[in-house]
Design a protein around this motif. Structure first.
Motif, mmCIF file in Angstrom:
data_model
loop_
_atom_site.group_PDB
_atom_site.id
_atom_site.type_symbol
_atom_site.label_atom_id
_atom_site.label_comp_id
_atom_site.label_asym_id
_atom_site.label_seq_id
_atom_site.Cartn_x
_atom_site.Cartn_y
_atom_site.Cartn_z
ATOM 1 N N ARG A 99 38.984 50.759 60.153
ATOM 2 C CA ARG A 99 38.372 50.735 58.819
ATOM 3 C C ARG A 99 39.316 51.129 57.693
ATOM 4 O O ARG A 99 39.506 50.409 56.749
ATOM 5 N N LYS A 100 39.893 52.342 57.769
ATOM 6 C CA LYS A 100 40.862 52.815 56.766
ATOM 7 C C LYS A 100 40.308 52.767 55.342
ATOM 8 O O LYS A 100 40.984 52.334 54.402
ATOM 9 N N ILE A 101 39.086 53.236 55.175
ATOM 10 C CA ILE A 101 38.530 53.399 53.834
ATOM 11 C C ILE A 101 39.125 54.648 53.189
ATOM 12 O O ILE A 101 39.780 55.453 53.860
ATOM 13 N N PHE A 102 38.911 54.815 51.883
ATOM 14 C CA PHE A 102 39.330 56.041 51.194
ATOM 15 C C PHE A 102 38.221 57.069 51.370
ATOM 16 O O PHE A 102 37.188 57.014 50.693
ATOM 17 N N SER A 103 38.418 58.003 52.281
ATOM 18 C CA SER A 103 37.329 58.893 52.690
ATOM 19 C C SER A 103 36.883 59.839 51.586
ATOM 20 O O SER A 103 35.732 60.276 51.566
ATOM 21 N N GLU A 104 37.770 60.172 50.637
ATOM 22 C CA GLU A 104 37.407 61.116 49.583
ATOM 23 C C GLU A 104 36.842 60.430 48.346
ATOM 24 O O GLU A 104 36.350 61.102 47.440
ATOM 25 N N LEU A 105 36.924 59.107 48.301
ATOM 26 C CA LEU A 105 36.302 58.364 47.208
ATOM 27 C C LEU A 105 34.869 58.007 47.581
ATOM 28 O O LEU A 105 34.523 57.887 48.757
ATOM 29 N N THR A 106 34.030 57.832 46.578
ATOM 30 C CA THR A 106 32.666 57.393 46.851
ATOM 31 C C THR A 106 32.654 55.932 47.280
ATOM 32 O O THR A 106 33.650 55.213 47.128
ATOM 33 N N VAL A 107 31.531 55.505 47.797
ATOM 34 C CA VAL A 107 31.379 54.107 48.178
ATOM 35 C C VAL A 107 31.636 53.208 46.970
ATOM 36 O O VAL A 107 32.371 52.215 47.051
ATOM 37 N N ARG A 108 31.057 53.561 45.832
ATOM 38 C CA ARG A 108 31.243 52.773 44.611
ATOM 39 C C ARG A 108 32.722 52.698 44.222
ATOM 40 O O ARG A 108 33.236 51.631 43.868
ATOM 41 N N GLU A 109 33.415 53.831 44.310
ATOM 42 C CA GLU A 109 34.836 53.861 43.949
ATOM 43 C C GLU A 109 35.673 53.045 44.937
ATOM 44 O O GLU A 109 36.621 52.358 44.532
ATOM 45 N N ASN A 110 35.340 53.111 46.230
ATOM 46 C CA ASN A 110 36.034 52.296 47.223
ATOM 47 C C ASN A 110 35.940 50.815 46.877
ATOM 48 O O ASN A 110 36.902 50.070 47.036
ATOM 49 N N LEU A 111 34.768 50.406 46.418
ATOM 50 C CA LEU A 111 34.568 49.001 46.081
ATOM 51 C C LEU A 111 35.274 48.622 44.787
ATOM 52 O O LEU A 111 35.932 47.575 44.711
ATOM 53 N N VAL A 113 37.930 49.891 43.322
ATOM 54 C CA VAL A 113 39.392 49.855 43.342
ATOM 55 C C VAL A 113 39.911 48.596 44.037
ATOM 56 O O VAL A 113 41.079 48.241 43.869
ATOM 57 N N ALA A 114 39.062 47.922 44.800
ATOM 58 C CA ALA A 114 39.492 46.717 45.508
ATOM 59 C C ALA A 114 39.345 45.451 44.672
ATOM 60 O O ALA A 114 39.862 44.399 45.058
ATOM 61 N N VAL A 115 38.665 45.533 43.537
ATOM 62 C CA VAL A 115 38.474 44.355 42.698
ATOM 63 C C VAL A 115 39.783 44.024 41.991
ATOM 64 O O VAL A 115 40.372 44.886 41.336
ATOM 65 N N PRO A 116 40.289 42.801 42.113
ATOM 66 C CA PRO A 116 41.536 42.438 41.434
ATOM 67 C C PRO A 116 41.425 42.639 39.923
ATOM 68 O O PRO A 116 40.344 42.475 39.340
ATOM 69 N N ARG A 117 42.536 42.980 39.321
ATOM 70 C CA ARG A 117 42.545 43.253 37.877
ATOM 71 C C ARG A 117 41.982 42.083 37.083
ATOM 72 O O ARG A 117 41.220 42.268 36.137
ATOM 73 N N ALA A 123 33.174 42.775 38.419
ATOM 74 C CA ALA A 123 33.076 43.792 39.472
ATOM 75 C C ALA A 123 31.624 44.071 39.855
ATOM 76 O O ALA A 123 31.288 44.171 41.038
ATOM 77 N N GLY A 124 30.752 44.188 38.848
ATOM 78 C CA GLY A 124 29.349 44.476 39.135
ATOM 79 C C GLY A 124 28.699 43.393 39.973
ATOM 80 O O GLY A 124 27.958 43.682 40.921
ATOM 81 N N GLU A 128 27.266 43.738 43.829
ATOM 82 C CA GLU A 128 25.876 43.384 44.116
ATOM 83 C C GLU A 128 25.799 42.347 45.242
ATOM 84 O O GLU A 128 24.934 42.437 46.124
ATOM 85 N N GLN A 129 26.691 41.382 45.242
ATOM 86 C CA GLN A 129 26.704 40.374 46.310
ATOM 87 C C GLN A 129 26.999 41.018 47.658
ATOM 88 O O GLN A 129 26.384 40.674 48.677
ATOM 89 N N ALA A 130 27.940 41.978 47.671
ATOM 90 C CA ALA A 130 28.271 42.659 48.919
ATOM 91 C C ALA A 130 27.097 43.506 49.406
ATOM 92 O O ALA A 130 26.779 43.523 50.607
ATOM 93 N N LEU A 131 26.435 44.191 48.492
ATOM 94 C CA LEU A 131 25.305 45.038 48.867
ATOM 95 C C LEU A 131 24.119 44.215 49.354
ATOM 96 O O LEU A 131 23.302 44.698 50.136
#
Length: 262
Positions: A99-111, A113-117, A123-124, A128-131
């Motif tokens: 998995r290698k998620i960022f364990s100290e970031l929230t779920v929202r923050e993990n998502l 930071v992965a959105v391309p600039r 991003a929203g 929502e599509q992922a959820l």
């Protein structure tokens, strides 16, 4: 109307050779993931499955490996000439083993930071599509990733990859450390994703029975070489493949389709 798929569409590996410190890990493998196709890459530990994924993601350098020869092309473009960031921008996403998620970031923050600039404005919508695929995470958005269950962390890792808008999703050892019911529920959601978005999936998996039941086509690696390949249903019922790889595979839980993960 979408154009007809050609041999240049999708992800194609030809005669790929990879070495680590002079030791050969992949010895001339070839495989293909066509647009929207479900492909499994199976084999025992040490067969070269993770090495293949690392080569496709262009991260071999991080593991002191190098591609000696062969080609990797995606929609006609040379992946071997790309950086890891360019591979992601081209449409190839990698869910790593463990998995290698960022364990100290929230779920929202993990998502986020992965959105391309270039896609930050959407991003929203992407979240929502992922959820919608993994609603168990909806009530965990403000929870640190490290507090999630193993199944929820795997869902988060997949959702994080989806934030990049991939056309091929590569998943390394989906079932690792997870209960069979959870694994098969996630697999069913991946099928919903493929059906609704036409995203191709390359599933790298040691559980051969799971891999064959999920996929359309499969490759079996042994000692860095393709030992078997073919339609997954045919391999599932091949006596030799069954004898060598399916004897210890997990059976599909009888109530897997009724399992909900919360």
């Amino acid at each position: 109307m979408a154009g007809r798929s050609t041999d240049d569409d999708g992800l194609t590996v030809t005669d790929l050779v990879v070495e680590y410190s002079g030791a050969r890990a992949l010895d001339g493998i070839s495989l293909r993931v066509a647009p929207g196709q479900r492909v499994a890459l199976m084999g025992p530990n040490g067969a070269g499955k993770s090495t293949t994924i690392r080569a496709l993601s262009r991260v071999l350098d991080l593991y002191r490996g190098r591609a000696v020869s062969g080609t990797i092309r995606f929609d006609g473009r040379n992946v071997g000439a790309m950086s890891p960031q360019e591979v992601v921008r081209a449409g190839i996403a990698h869910v790593p083993e463990g998995r290698k998620i960022f364990s100290e970031l929230t779920v929202r923050e993990n998502l986020k930071v992965a959105v391309p600039r270039a896609a930050r404005g959407s991003a929203g919508d992407r979240i929502e599509q992922a959820l919608s695929l993994f609603p168990a995470l909806r009530g965990r958005l403000d929870m640190q990733g490290g507090w999630l269950s193993g199944g929820e962390q795997q869902m988060l890792a997949i959702c994080r990859a989806l934030m990049t808008g991939p056309r091929v999703l590569m998943i390394d050892e989906l079932s690792l450390g997870l209960a069979p019911k959870v694994v098969y529920w996630i697999v069913e959601q991946l099928e919903v994703l493929r059906r609704d978005t036409h995203v191709g999936v390359l599933l790298v998996e040691q559980n051969a029975r799971l891999a064959l039941k999920f996929s359309d086509y499969a490759y079996v690696l042994e000692n860095g070489r393709i030992a078997y390949s073919g339609d997954s249903d045919a391999l599932l019922h091949d006596p030799e493949v069954e004898s060598r790889y399916l004897g210890g595979g997990q059976a599909v839980p009888a109530d897997a389709r009724r399992t909900e993960v919360g």
